[in-house]
Motif scaffolding. Structure first.
Motif, PDB file in Angstrom:
ATOM      1  N   PRO A  75       3.811   6.483  -4.467  1.00  0.00           N
ATOM      2  CA  PRO A  75       3.644   6.456  -3.012  1.00  0.00           C
ATOM      3  C   PRO A  75       2.385   5.671  -2.638  1.00  0.00           C
ATOM      4  O   PRO A  75       1.389   5.699  -3.363  1.00  0.00           O
ATOM      5  CB  PRO A  75       3.477   7.927  -2.635  1.00  0.00           C
ATOM      6  CG  PRO A  75       3.969   8.702  -3.797  1.00  0.00           C
ATOM      7  CD  PRO A  75       3.814   7.840  -4.995  1.00  0.00           C
ATOM      8  N   VAL A  76       2.443   4.981  -1.523  1.00  0.00           N
ATOM      9  CA  VAL A  76       1.327   4.153  -1.076  1.00  0.00           C
ATOM     10  C   VAL A  76       0.044   4.975  -0.946  1.00  0.00           C
ATOM     11  O   VAL A  76      -1.042   4.501  -1.247  1.00  0.00           O
ATOM     12  CB  VAL A  76       1.689   3.454   0.258  1.00  0.00           C
ATOM     13  CG1 VAL A  76       0.479   2.813   0.895  1.00  0.00           C
ATOM     14  CG2 VAL A  76       2.767   2.423   0.023  1.00  0.00           C
ATOM     15  N   LYS A  77       0.180   6.236  -0.528  1.00  0.00           N
ATOM     16  CA  LYS A  77      -0.980   7.109  -0.358  1.00  0.00           C
ATOM     17  C   LYS A  77      -1.718   7.346  -1.677  1.00  0.00           C
ATOM     18  O   LYS A  77      -2.908   7.612  -1.687  1.00  0.00           O
ATOM     19  CB  LYS A  77      -0.564   8.463   0.217  1.00  0.00           C
ATOM     20  CG  LYS A  77      -0.138   8.393   1.654  1.00  0.00           C
ATOM     21  CD  LYS A  77       0.244   9.779   2.154  1.00  0.00           C
ATOM     22  CE  LYS A  77       0.706   9.724   3.586  1.00  0.00           C
ATOM     23  NZ  LYS A  77       1.113  11.044   4.085  1.00  0.00           N
ATOM     24  N   LYS A  78      -0.997   7.286  -2.792  1.00  0.00           N
ATOM     25  CA  LYS A  78      -1.607   7.550  -4.093  1.00  0.00           C
ATOM     26  C   LYS A  78      -2.158   6.291  -4.763  1.00  0.00           C
ATOM     27  O   LYS A  78      -2.828   6.377  -5.786  1.00  0.00           O
ATOM     28  CB  LYS A  78      -0.586   8.200  -5.027  1.00  0.00           C
ATOM     29  CG  LYS A  78      -0.028   9.486  -4.512  1.00  0.00           C
ATOM     30  CD  LYS A  78      -0.495  10.626  -5.317  1.00  0.00           C
ATOM     31  CE  LYS A  78       0.124  11.907  -4.756  1.00  0.00           C
ATOM     32  NZ  LYS A  78      -0.385  13.066  -5.387  1.00  0.00           N
ATOM     33  N   LEU A  79      -1.848   5.120  -4.203  1.00  0.00           N
ATOM     34  CA  LEU A  79      -2.323   3.871  -4.789  1.00  0.00           C
ATOM     35  C   LEU A  79      -3.720   3.524  -4.288  1.00  0.00           C
ATOM     36  O   LEU A  79      -4.149   3.996  -3.247  1.00  0.00           O
ATOM     37  CB  LEU A  79      -1.356   2.734  -4.460  1.00  0.00           C
ATOM     38  CG  LEU A  79       0.022   2.825  -5.104  1.00  0.00           C
ATOM     39  CD1 LEU A  79       0.920   1.733  -4.557  1.00  0.00           C
ATOM     40  CD2 LEU A  79      -0.062   2.736  -6.605  1.00  0.00           C
ATOM     41  N   HIS A  80      -4.407   2.703  -5.053  1.00  0.00           N
ATOM     42  CA  HIS A  80      -5.726   2.194  -4.686  1.00  0.00           C
ATOM     43  C   HIS A  80      -5.606   0.719  -4.341  1.00  0.00           C
ATOM     44  O   HIS A  80      -4.642   0.063  -4.708  1.00  0.00           O
ATOM     45  CB  HIS A  80      -6.702   2.318  -5.852  1.00  0.00           C
ATOM     46  CG  HIS A  80      -7.061   3.713  -6.205  1.00  0.00           C
ATOM     47  ND1 HIS A  80      -8.186   4.016  -6.907  1.00  0.00           N
ATOM     48  CD2 HIS A  80      -6.455   4.906  -5.964  1.00  0.00           C
ATOM     49  CE1 HIS A  80      -8.271   5.315  -7.084  1.00  0.00           C
ATOM     50  NE2 HIS A  80      -7.216   5.874  -6.525  1.00  0.00           N
ATOM     51  N   CYS A  81      -6.623   0.216  -3.680  1.00  0.00           N
ATOM     52  CA  CYS A  81      -6.721  -1.219  -3.430  1.00  0.00           C
ATOM     53  C   CYS A  81      -7.547  -1.786  -4.587  1.00  0.00           C
ATOM     54  O   CYS A  81      -8.775  -1.723  -4.577  1.00  0.00           O
ATOM     55  CB  CYS A  81      -7.405  -1.464  -2.082  1.00  0.00           C
ATOM     56  SG  CYS A  81      -7.701  -3.192  -1.737  1.00  0.00           S
ATOM     57  N   GLY A  82      -6.871  -2.311  -5.601  1.00  0.00           N
ATOM     58  CA  GLY A  82      -7.562  -2.812  -6.788  1.00  0.00           C
ATOM     59  C   GLY A  82      -8.054  -4.233  -6.576  1.00  0.00           C
ATOM     60  O   GLY A  82      -7.340  -5.074  -6.044  1.00  0.00           O
ATOM     61  N   HIS A  83      -9.281  -4.484  -6.971  1.00  0.00           N
ATOM     62  CA  HIS A  83      -9.894  -5.804  -6.821  1.00  0.00           C
ATOM     63  C   HIS A  83      -9.993  -6.498  -8.178  1.00  0.00           C
ATOM     64  O   HIS A  83     -10.405  -5.873  -9.155  1.00  0.00           O
ATOM     65  CB  HIS A  83     -11.310  -5.681  -6.250  1.00  0.00           C
ATOM     66  CG  HIS A  83     -11.359  -5.242  -4.820  1.00  0.00           C
ATOM     67  ND1 HIS A  83     -11.021  -3.972  -4.423  1.00  0.00           N
ATOM     68  CD2 HIS A  83     -11.711  -5.909  -3.701  1.00  0.00           C
ATOM     69  CE1 HIS A  83     -11.165  -3.876  -3.121  1.00  0.00           C
ATOM     70  NE2 HIS A  83     -11.580  -5.036  -2.646  1.00  0.00           N
ATOM     71  N   TRP A  94     -13.117  -8.821   0.894  1.00  0.00           N
ATOM     72  CA  TRP A  94     -11.965  -8.701   1.798  1.00  0.00           C
ATOM     73  C   TRP A  94     -11.054  -9.922   1.701  1.00  0.00           C
ATOM     74  O   TRP A  94     -10.451 -10.341   2.673  1.00  0.00           O
ATOM     75  CB  TRP A  94     -12.454  -8.495   3.239  1.00  0.00           C
ATOM     76  CG  TRP A  94     -13.198  -7.202   3.378  1.00  0.00           C
ATOM     77  CD1 TRP A  94     -12.691  -5.945   3.248  1.00  0.00           C
ATOM     78  CD2 TRP A  94     -14.584  -7.041   3.667  1.00  0.00           C
ATOM     79  NE1 TRP A  94     -13.678  -5.014   3.433  1.00  0.00           N
ATOM     80  CE2 TRP A  94     -14.850  -5.655   3.692  1.00  0.00           C
ATOM     81  CE3 TRP A  94     -15.633  -7.926   3.904  1.00  0.00           C
ATOM     82  CZ2 TRP A  94     -16.120  -5.147   3.944  1.00  0.00           C
ATOM     83  CZ3 TRP A  94     -16.890  -7.401   4.150  1.00  0.00           C
ATOM     84  CH2 TRP A  94     -17.120  -6.029   4.167  1.00  0.00           C
ATOM     85  N   ASP A  95     -10.925 -10.486   0.512  1.00  0.00           N
ATOM     86  CA  ASP A  95     -10.049 -11.629   0.269  1.00  0.00           C
ATOM     87  C   ASP A  95      -8.708 -11.093  -0.237  1.00  0.00           C
ATOM     88  O   ASP A  95      -8.663 -10.377  -1.237  1.00  0.00           O
ATOM     89  CB  ASP A  95     -10.690 -12.562  -0.768  1.00  0.00           C
ATOM     90  CG  ASP A  95      -9.900 -13.822  -0.989  1.00  0.00           C
ATOM     91  OD1 ASP A  95      -8.789 -13.947  -0.432  1.00  0.00           O
ATOM     92  OD2 ASP A  95     -10.395 -14.696  -1.725  1.00  0.00           O
ATOM     93  N   PHE A  96      -7.624 -11.441   0.444  1.00  0.00           N
ATOM     94  CA  PHE A  96      -6.307 -10.923   0.074  1.00  0.00           C
ATOM     95  C   PHE A  96      -5.814 -11.485  -1.260  1.00  0.00           C
ATOM     96  O   PHE A  96      -4.958 -10.881  -1.890  1.00  0.00           O
ATOM     97  CB  PHE A  96      -5.285 -11.170   1.187  1.00  0.00           C
ATOM     98  CG  PHE A  96      -5.472 -10.240   2.353  1.00  0.00           C
ATOM     99  CD1 PHE A  96      -4.929  -8.970   2.342  1.00  0.00           C
ATOM    100  CD2 PHE A  96      -6.220 -10.627   3.449  1.00  0.00           C
ATOM    101  CE1 PHE A  96      -5.110  -8.095   3.390  1.00  0.00           C
ATOM    102  CE2 PHE A  96      -6.409  -9.765   4.512  1.00  0.00           C
ATOM    103  CZ  PHE A  96      -5.858  -8.489   4.487  1.00  0.00           C
ATOM    104  N   ASP A  97      -6.347 -12.628  -1.686  1.00  0.00           N
ATOM    105  CA  ASP A  97      -5.973 -13.160  -3.003  1.00  0.00           C
ATOM    106  C   ASP A  97      -6.648 -12.376  -4.126  1.00  0.00           C
ATOM    107  O   ASP A  97      -6.251 -12.470  -5.279  1.00  0.00           O
ATOM    108  CB  ASP A  97      -6.373 -14.636  -3.124  1.00  0.00           C
ATOM    109  CG  ASP A  97      -5.409 -15.547  -2.400  1.00  0.00           C
ATOM    110  OD1 ASP A  97      -4.302 -15.093  -2.051  1.00  0.00           O
ATOM    111  OD2 ASP A  97      -5.764 -16.725  -2.180  1.00  0.00           O
ATOM    112  N   ASN A  98      -7.681 -11.617  -3.807  1.00  0.00           N
ATOM    113  CA  ASN A  98      -8.460 -10.885  -4.800  1.00  0.00           C
ATOM    114  C   ASN A  98      -7.934  -9.462  -5.020  1.00  0.00           C
ATOM    115  O   ASN A  98      -8.319  -8.818  -5.983  1.00  0.00           O
ATOM    116  CB  ASN A  98      -9.930 -10.833  -4.337  1.00  0.00           C
ATOM    117  CG  ASN A  98     -10.851 -10.182  -5.321  1.00  0.00           C
ATOM    118  OD1 ASN A  98     -10.701 -10.337  -6.519  1.00  0.00           O
ATOM    119  ND2 ASN A  98     -11.798  -9.424  -4.823  1.00  0.00           N
ATOM    120  N   CYS A  99      -7.076  -8.970  -4.153  1.00  0.00           N
ATOM    121  CA  CYS A  99      -6.700  -7.550  -4.185  1.00  0.00           C
ATOM    122  C   CYS A  99      -5.203  -7.332  -4.297  1.00  0.00           C
ATOM    123  O   CYS A  99      -4.421  -8.059  -3.697  1.00  0.00           O
ATOM    124  CB  CYS A  99      -7.204  -6.865  -2.922  1.00  0.00           C
ATOM    125  SG  CYS A  99      -8.968  -7.003  -2.730  1.00  0.00           S
TER     126      CYS A  99
END
Length: 161
Positions: A75-83, A94-99
């Motif tokens: 679920p999206v709630k359990k995911l992290h924004c990995g860099h 805050w670069d979308f190509d980095n995450c």
């Protein structure tokens, strides 16, 4: 007998003059601190990264997405924004190509799994854009209030993908 414990001490100044209460000036609205602006930008950015490519689960009504490095569905709630490059590098934060979305296991325990992350990123966005992300490691930017407010407006106005 001033040291007796069972008697209350005398109140002094019974005939004292009462002071007027000060009339306080109206408070002006406080600006958000830089740390709160950073936190708000991170929150909005993280939601956008995790929702990119997500799909609804019809049985539970939750949104699901894949972990970028392991293809684990969660679920999206359990995911992290990995860099790929750490958030320490402000120019790439805050670069979308980095995450990309990552599970807790991949992002925390495997420390983002940078080798697999880079290989998949290279395959997805190409060498030119990947090199552009990597050069941001050497750029220094000052996170001023004005820059962060502008970034926040930019993130809020960005359409969901």
């Amino acid at each position: 007998m001033p040291y007796m414990l069972h008697k209350k001490p005398l109140k002094r100044g019974i005939g004292r003059i009462r002071r007027r209460k000060r009339v306080k000036a109206p408070k002006r609205p406080k600006e958000k601190s830089i740390s709160k602006l950073i936190k708000e930008c991170d929150k909005i950015f993280s939601i956008q990264v995790r929702m990119k490519g997500a799909w609804p689960d019809l049985s539970t009504g939750e949104w699901l997405n894949k972990d970028y490095t392991t293809d684990y569905i969660a679920p999206v709630k359990k995911l992290h924004c990995g860099h790929y490059l750490s958030r320490y590098y402000k120019a790439a934060r805050w670069d979308f190509d980095n995450c990309r979305p990552q599970s807790y296991m991949s992002n925390i325990h495997m420390r983002g799994d940078p080798i697999v992350f880079r290989a998949k990123l290279l395959e997805e966005i190409g060498e030119e854009r990947l090199k552009a992300v990597e050069t941001k490691r050497h750029q220094s930017i000052k996170l001023s209030r004005q820059f962060l407010e502008e970034k926040l407006r930019e993130l809020q106005s960005r359409p969901q993908e």
